[in-house]
Design a protein around this motif. Structure first.
Motif, short mmCIF file in Angstrom:
data_model
loop_
_atom_site.label_atom_id
_atom_site.label_comp_id
_atom_site.label_asym_id
_atom_site.label_seq_id
_atom_site.Cartn_x
_atom_site.Cartn_y
_atom_site.Cartn_z
N SER A 169 42.37 38.32 44.24
CA SER A 169 42.11 39.74 44.53
C SER A 169 42.52 40.08 45.95
O SER A 169 43.17 41.11 46.19
N ARG A 170 42.17 39.22 46.89
CA ARG A 170 42.56 39.48 48.28
C ARG A 170 44.07 39.38 48.46
O ARG A 170 44.67 40.16 49.21
N ALA A 171 44.69 38.45 47.75
CA ALA A 171 46.15 38.30 47.85
C ALA A 171 46.85 39.55 47.33
O ALA A 171 47.83 40.03 47.93
N LEU A 172 46.38 40.10 46.23
CA LEU A 172 46.99 41.32 45.70
C LEU A 172 46.76 42.50 46.63
O LEU A 172 47.67 43.31 46.87
N THR A 173 45.55 42.60 47.18
CA THR A 173 45.27 43.68 48.13
C THR A 173 46.22 43.63 49.31
O THR A 173 46.74 44.66 49.76
N ARG A 174 46.50 42.43 49.82
CA ARG A 174 47.44 42.30 50.94
C ARG A 174 48.83 42.77 50.53
O ARG A 174 49.58 43.31 51.37
N ARG A 175 49.21 42.58 49.28
CA ARG A 175 50.54 42.98 48.83
C ARG A 175 50.66 44.49 48.62
O ARG A 175 51.77 45.02 48.60
N LEU A 176 49.54 45.16 48.44
CA LEU A 176 49.57 46.60 48.19
C LEU A 176 49.70 47.43 49.46
O LEU A 176 50.16 48.58 49.41
N PHE A 177 49.31 46.86 50.59
CA PHE A 177 49.25 47.62 51.83
C PHE A 177 50.21 47.08 52.88
O PHE A 177 50.56 45.89 52.88
N HIS A 178 50.59 47.96 53.80
CA HIS A 178 51.27 47.50 55.02
C HIS A 178 50.32 46.65 55.84
O HIS A 178 50.63 45.52 56.21
N ARG A 179 49.16 47.20 56.10
CA ARG A 179 48.11 46.47 56.82
C ARG A 179 46.79 46.83 56.14
O ARG A 179 46.24 47.90 56.38
N PRO A 180 46.27 45.96 55.28
CA PRO A 180 45.06 46.31 54.52
C PRO A 180 43.90 46.67 55.42
O PRO A 180 43.58 45.91 56.35
N PRO A 181 43.26 47.81 55.20
CA PRO A 181 42.06 48.14 55.97
C PRO A 181 40.98 47.10 55.73
O PRO A 181 40.89 46.52 54.64
N MET A 182 40.19 46.84 56.75
CA MET A 182 39.15 45.83 56.65
C MET A 182 38.22 46.11 55.47
O MET A 182 37.83 45.19 54.75
N MET A 183 37.89 47.39 55.26
CA MET A 183 37.00 47.72 54.16
C MET A 183 37.63 47.33 52.82
O MET A 183 36.94 46.84 51.92
N MET A 184 38.94 47.52 52.68
CA MET A 184 39.61 47.16 51.44
C MET A 184 39.58 45.66 51.22
O MET A 184 39.45 45.19 50.09
N MET A 185 39.69 44.89 52.29
CA MET A 185 39.63 43.43 52.15
C MET A 185 38.21 42.99 51.78
O MET A 185 38.03 42.08 50.97
N LEU A 186 37.21 43.67 52.35
CA LEU A 186 35.83 43.32 52.03
C LEU A 186 35.50 43.64 50.57
O LEU A 186 34.71 42.94 49.93
N LEU A 187 36.13 44.70 50.06
CA LEU A 187 35.88 45.12 48.68
C LEU A 187 36.96 44.63 47.72
O LEU A 187 37.02 45.05 46.57
N ALA A 188 37.82 43.72 48.20
CA ALA A 188 38.98 43.31 47.42
C ALA A 188 38.61 42.71 46.06
O ALA A 188 39.37 42.82 45.11
N ASP A 189 37.45 42.10 45.98
CA ASP A 189 37.09 41.47 44.72
C ASP A 189 36.93 42.49 43.59
O ASP A 189 37.02 42.13 42.41
N MET A 190 36.75 43.76 43.95
CA MET A 190 36.67 44.80 42.93
C MET A 190 38.00 44.98 42.21
O MET A 190 38.06 45.55 41.12
N VAL A 191 39.08 44.51 42.84
CA VAL A 191 40.41 44.62 42.23
C VAL A 191 40.42 43.93 40.87
O VAL A 191 41.14 44.33 39.96
N ARG A 192 39.60 42.88 40.73
CA ARG A 192 39.54 42.18 39.44
C ARG A 192 39.16 43.14 38.32
O ARG A 192 39.72 43.08 37.23
N GLY A 193 38.22 44.02 38.60
CA GLY A 193 37.80 44.98 37.59
C GLY A 193 38.88 46.01 37.28
O GLY A 193 39.08 46.39 36.13
N ILE A 194 39.61 46.43 38.31
CA ILE A 194 40.65 47.45 38.13
C ILE A 194 41.76 46.93 37.23
O ILE A 194 42.24 47.64 36.33
N TYR A 195 42.18 45.69 37.45
CA TYR A 195 43.35 45.16 36.73
C TYR A 195 42.99 44.31 35.52
O TYR A 195 43.86 43.68 34.95
#
Length: 286
Positions: A169-195
């Protein structure tokens, strides 16, 4: 209600509080959620089309900037995304999503629009412009998917989106952003639910099976003004996609590679993306 659903609802309520209309509309026997904001500008309606796993909420930060230049701003949750049910329609899922986009445009937008698509939404928007040019006054492609650059590249992207662990989840979040906001990295595990939703799984399986990509002749046929925006920090789609679009979009297209844009600049760089869209509209007389 899980955390992601709660955040989606909070975003919806914030938009409504600021004057954005959120409603369900019946389209070809299906119910779709969409947003509509009345603008103050003289430009045509803008229709925003999200990508795989995305939602209309992803465009929340560009609604109001666009509303200053255009007469209406609309964003739809495609089937099985956001607040829209029914994820797999018709003989194939991707085509079903596309057909619903066409019918939504006809029923709700009602006339030629500046259609702006991101990722899968970009590929769907190209198809819309090619098959129904009467509906598309101008086309905006923001990190569009669909380039015919080899099936192995597409498989790699879908594998990256098949997140099953917190680290993925964190790896995908890093690929989506130029510079992932800290909040997005903290909530990155939610990406599992999205995808991992039924819609994303069905669309991914369908795309892998059909291997349908945008063809050069489809891009070359686009007669309306075209804006292509690619991020200098694009990490999800392969660089070969940029080369494909550069090679096959018609000569009148405006191609922009913007530094510090990742895959979803509408989330990370909303003001800069609005500026790109408005400058294009001004230059083409929209």
């Amino acid at each position: 209600m899980d955390l992601m659903s709660g955040l989606q609802e909070v975003t919806r309520r914030m938009l409504v509080a600021r004057g954005v209309r959120s409603s369900m509309v019946d389209v070809a026997g299906q119910r779709l959620h969409h947003y509509e904001l009345k603008g103050k500008g003289k430009g045509p309606p803008v229709l925003l089309v999200h990508g795989l796993g995305g939602t209309a909420n992803g465009f929340a930060r560009i609604f109001f900037g666009l509303a200053r230049r255009f007469e209406r701003v609309l964003a739809v949750d495609l089937p099985g995304h956001g607040f829209s049910p029914e994820y797999c329609l018709g003989p194939t899922c991707v085509r079903g999503q596309y057909n619903m986009l066409v019918e939504y445009h006809r029923k709700v937008v009602g006339g030629p629009a500046f259609v702006v698509g991101n990722s899968l939404g970009g590929a769907l928007s190209v198809q819309l412009a090619a098959e129904h040019p009467e509906l598309v006054k101008a086309l905006g492609l923001v990190a569009p998917a669909g380039a015919d650059v080899g099936h192995e590249f597409f498989v790699e992207v879908l594998q990256a989106m098949d997140v099953r662990t917190a680290e993925q989840s964190r790896a995908l979040t890093r690929r989506l952003f130029h510079r992932p906001p800290m909040m997005m990295m903290l909530l990155a595990d939610m990406v599992r639910g999205i995808y991992s939703t039924p819609a994303v799984k069905a669309l991914s399986a369908d795309a892998l099976a059909t291997r349908e990509y945008l063809k050069p002749e489809v891009l070359q046929s686009l007669a309306m003004p075209v804006l292509f925006v690619w991020g200098g920090s694009e990490k999800l789609l392969p660089r070969q996609s940029l080369d494909f679009f550069r090679s096959h979009l018609p000569a009148h297209s405006r191609v922009r590679v913007v530094e510090e844009f990742g895959h979803i600049p509408q989330v990370e760089r909303p003001n800069e993306l609005v500026s790109e869209l408005v400058q294009f509209a001004d230059a083409t007389g929209l």
